[in-house]
Design an enzyme around this catalytic site. Structure first.
Site, short mmCIF file in Angstrom:
data_model
loop_
_atom_site.label_atom_id
_atom_site.label_comp_id
_atom_site.label_asym_id
_atom_site.label_seq_id
_atom_site.Cartn_x
_atom_site.Cartn_y
_atom_site.Cartn_z
N GLY A 55 43.84 41.18 26.02
CA GLY A 55 43.57 42.09 27.20
C GLY A 55 42.18 42.47 27.16
CE1 TYR A 114 35.75 39.77 30.60
CE2 TYR A 114 34.35 37.82 31.26
CZ TYR A 114 35.43 38.41 30.48
OH TYR A 114 36.42 37.64 29.74
CE LYS A 118 36.69 39.29 26.88
NZ LYS A 118 37.82 39.56 25.94
CE LYS A 151 42.32 34.64 36.73
NZ LYS A 151 41.68 33.61 36.05
CB SER A 177 29.75 22.73 45.97
OG SER A 177 29.89 24.01 46.25
#
Length: 265
Positions: A55, A114, A118, A151, A177
């Site tokens: 989570g 984020y 981590k 998502k 890309s």
């Protein structure tokens, strides 16, 4: 008894599905909305055999630092302190985002809040690793597979491109890309490696170690679903915060699924 945090998330759902099919143990699921109430009220720690801590607030564009730290850091530390006290093995979902603009040396360089959370937890694990009965932190690379419907913008390009072609007949691909490569790993392989490895406590990369470009992914999905590719400008809000290359260190003796195999081409 097994605790699965983030059980409503993409990887958490797949872990839960696997456990319900293959394990006879009672499963306790924990999600962001009830995490703090649960950890304050839960008493049966001595009955827990494994914690699968998946989570987190996983948005790489989230800018509310307090919100991120409350769930990704403070809750994780509370949970890990329980694991240490009751000597419960832990398998933790870290992220390859800690590497940022990855070099061949895999230098740490998080590009968003984020990723920083981590990295904080990986440092906590590193500093306290001998206190755990067992703890493995997995730096997941670019995960795709079954169960990505909820998502949204965080879905893999495999999922996004497939949906775009099914809806419109065409997929949208950023210009240039071919310059952006990712180590894409199927969620089924994540589940197999996380649950069925005999490595000691540590922090591990978890990817295929064979990156391919977004261009190639787009071409494979277009081939599979008979779609066309439309090129669009690179978004301004992602400039400087978009990883150009990801590649996991080779740490696993395992035959990983390729995107071509996943698409059954």
């Amino acid at each position: 008894m097994i605790i699965v945090t983030g059980a409503k998330g993409f990887i958490g759902q797949n872990l839960l599905k696997h456990l319900l099919k293959h394990s006879n143990e009672k499963i306790i699921t924990v999600n962001e909305s009830d995490a703090w109430d649960w950890i304050c009220l839960f008493k049966d720690w001595d009955k827990v055999s494994l914690i699968l801590h998946q989570g987190a607030i996983a948005s790489t564009t989230e800018t509310d630092v307090d919100k991120l730290h409350r769930m990704n850091v403070w809750f994780s530390i509370e949970l890990f302190e329980k694991a240490i006290k009751y000597q419960i093995p832990v398998k933790f979902a870290s992220s390859a985002s800690v590497y940022g603009h990855l070099s061949k040396e895999n230098l740490i360089n998080p590009l968003n809040y984020y990723a920083i959370t981590k990295l904080q937890m990986d440092y906590y694990i590193q500093d306290n690793i001998n206190k755990f009965s067992s703890i493995q932190s997995f730096r997941y690379f670019n995960v795709y597979g079954s169960g990505e419907d909820n998502k949204g913008d965080q879905a893999s390009p495999i999922h996004k491109f497939t949906k775009q072609i099914k809806d419109t007949g065409a997929l949208k691909l950023f210009k240039n890309s071919d310059r952006y490569l990712r180590d894409f790993i199927c969620v089924d392989d994540i589940i197999n490696v996380v649950l069925n490895n005999d490595k000691p406590s540590g922090i591990y990369d978890l990817g295929t170690s064979n990156p391919i470009s977004f261009q190639e992914v787009g071409e494979l999905v277009a081939e599979k679903y008979n779609g066309i590719i439309k090129y669009i400008p690179f978004p301004k809000h992602l400039e400087g915060k978009y990883q150009e290359y990801t590649c996991a260190k080779k740490e696993w003796d395992y035959k990983f699924t390729t995107i071509k195999e996943y698409l059954q081409l």
